[in-house]
Design an enzyme around this catalytic site. Structure first.
Site, PDB file in Angstrom:
ATOM      1  N   GLY A  87      72.289  31.950  40.810  1.00 35.03           N
ATOM      2  CA  GLY A  87      72.094  32.261  42.001  1.00 35.03           C
ATOM      3  C   GLY A  87      71.886  33.639  42.805  1.00 35.03           C
ATOM      4  O   GLY A  87      72.210  34.453  42.104  1.00 35.03           O
ATOM      5  N   HIS A  88      71.709  34.034  43.588  1.00 34.31           N
ATOM      6  CA  HIS A  88      71.018  35.731  43.751  1.00 34.31           C
ATOM      7  C   HIS A  88      71.933  36.855  43.951  1.00 34.31           C
ATOM      8  O   HIS A  88      73.166  36.010  45.438  1.00 34.31           O
ATOM      9  CB  HIS A  88      69.792  35.887  45.159  1.00 34.31           C
ATOM     10  CG  HIS A  88      69.986  34.801  45.935  1.00 34.31           C
ATOM     11  ND1 HIS A  88      69.898  33.414  46.650  1.00 34.31           N
ATOM     12  CD2 HIS A  88      70.472  35.183  47.399  1.00 34.31           C
ATOM     13  CE1 HIS A  88      70.096  33.573  47.617  1.00 34.31           C
ATOM     14  NE2 HIS A  88      70.572  34.651  48.259  1.00 34.31           N
ATOM     15  N   ASN A  89      72.755  37.333  44.128  1.00 31.79           N
ATOM     16  CA  ASN A  89      73.932  37.924  45.013  1.00 31.79           C
ATOM     17  C   ASN A  89      75.066  37.509  44.092  1.00 31.79           C
ATOM     18  O   ASN A  89      76.100  38.042  43.821  1.00 31.79           O
ATOM     19  CB  ASN A  89      73.816  38.320  45.952  1.00 31.79           C
ATOM     20  CG  ASN A  89      72.702  38.122  46.569  1.00 31.79           C
ATOM     21  OD1 ASN A  89      72.685  39.837  46.508  1.00 31.79           O
ATOM     22  ND2 ASN A  89      72.612  38.543  48.044  1.00 31.79           N
ATOM     23  N   SER A 101      75.174  34.674  45.975  1.00 28.62           N
ATOM     24  CA  SER A 101      76.040  35.352  46.645  1.00 28.62           C
ATOM     25  C   SER A 101      78.162  34.876  46.052  1.00 28.62           C
ATOM     26  O   SER A 101      78.872  35.558  46.789  1.00 28.62           O
ATOM     27  CB  SER A 101      76.309  35.675  48.035  1.00 28.62           C
ATOM     28  OG  SER A 101      74.823  36.955  48.554  1.00 28.62           O
TER      29      SER A 101
END
Length: 353
Positions: free
Chosen positions: A259-261, A279
């Site tokens: 996923g993102h980050n 994250s």
């Protein structure tokens, strides 16, 4: 291409015995091996199968009586899977070097290094940089500004979006997608999922006045280190503001979602159908088993091993082996499982008193 037995042994860092000048054309399982094949019988479990084939040469386990197995020559491999790695690298065919296809659409501002192969129907955007010796198969799309290091392999159907930076010797299997927007949305007022998390499900779930999900765009891109491999149909989402990162030497299986980050450390393994939510930070040398999941905004320490199907809902200290849902220390999980298996008998015994 034929190889002498002694040359194969040298490449494997192993010892060869018997008729070491014999030539073999390829590798085979013992039962189906022909006379010009190198049979792979790397444990005693495969010994009997040698008699079903026609192999004259085999890679065998330490202590094997290769003459009694009917072989003319043998290679002794103390660590079977490491020998398999070296052997398959040696026997695999080279990638076809065909130059740049006339059917590729390449922006004039793209910088293409020496000895680069680009297949048919690729689309290379403005200001893309492709390092020397990289190999790009057919039907690959590379967005403007993407940077690709030297000696990368990018297989058919890969999609690299804006803000993606690949290190050297990266391998992307078919249909990998890197740099797509993260799954990040917000409502004007706190949503039911926010209430559920804050109150651990105690708050009443109600229809909001405005259910609209407002999209949070991903501006941060993805940075992939050197010697990373990503399996077919896996996805790595772009960071929101800072980039999503994958460390040097990490190997990602097919059908994995990052996923993102997210930050994935160096030399990790993420196995099939694993998912890492946004994250989360994963340390170095972490192994995430198949179908394991890691919730968002968590920290997983160095040298953690997550068993297949585990679901991590809290931070994990370095060096832990975790299993279950929610993931707990392996021995705790095993003890809990044993206790659960005994529970029906205990309840039956109590009912009879």
């Amino acid at each position: 291409m034929a190889h002498r037995v002694k040359d194969i042994a040298a490449a494997l860092g192993a010892e060869a015995f018997g008729a070491v000048e014999l030539l073999v054309n390829g590798a085979s399982e013992p039962a189906s091996a022909g006379p010009d094949d190198l049979a792979l019988a790397m444990s005693p479990a495969y010994g009997a199968a040698l008699g079903q084939g026609q192999a004259r040469v085999a890679v065998v386990w330490p202590g094997a009586d290769w003459r009694a197995l009917g072989l003319e020559a043998a290679i002794i491999a103390p660590r079977a899977r490491l020998a398999m790695a070296h052997l398959t690298q040696m026997l695999d065919a080279d990638l076809p070097r065909t130059g740049i296809s006339p059917q590729a659409a390449i922006d004039p501002s793209a910088q293409i290094g020496a000895n680069v192969t680009i297949g048919a129907f690729c689309v290379i955007g403005a200001d893309v940089v492709i390092g020397a010796g990289s190999w790009i198969a057919d039907h690959v799309s590379i967005a403007a500004g993407v940077q690709i290091g030297a000696a990368c392999q990018i297989h058919a159907g890969v999609r690299l979006q804006r803000g993606v930076h690949l290190g050297a010797r990266v391998i992307l299997q078919p249909n990998v997608a890197i740099g797509g927007d993260g799954f990040s949305f917000v409502t004007a007022e706190p949503s039911n999922v926010e209430k559920a998390r804050e109150t651990l499900g105690e708050a009443a779930m109600q229809a909001p006045d405005d259910p609209t999900w407002h999209r949070i765009h991903s501006l941060g891109g993805v940075v992939v280190g050197d010697d990373v491999e990503v399996g077919a149909n896996s996805c790595i989402d772009a960071g929101t503001i800072r980039p999503t990162r994958v460390g040097n030497g990490t190997k990602i299986d097919s059908l994995v979602q990052v996923g993102h980050n997210v930050i994935v450390g160096a030399h990790c393994l993420l196995c099939a159908q694993a998912g890492v939510a946004g994250s989360t930070v994963i340390g170095d040398r972490v192994v995430v088993g198949g179908k394991a999941g890691i919730a968002d905004n968590l920290k997983v320490g160095d040298d953690v091993v997550l068993g297949g199907g585990s679901v991590v809902l809290s931070n994990v200290p370095a060096g832990r082996v975790m299993m279950g849902y929610p993931a707990t220390k392996m021995q705790v999980h095993i003890d809990s499982y044993k206790a659960l298996r005994r529970l029906p008998r205990i309840l039956r015994d109590l009912a009879q008193r």
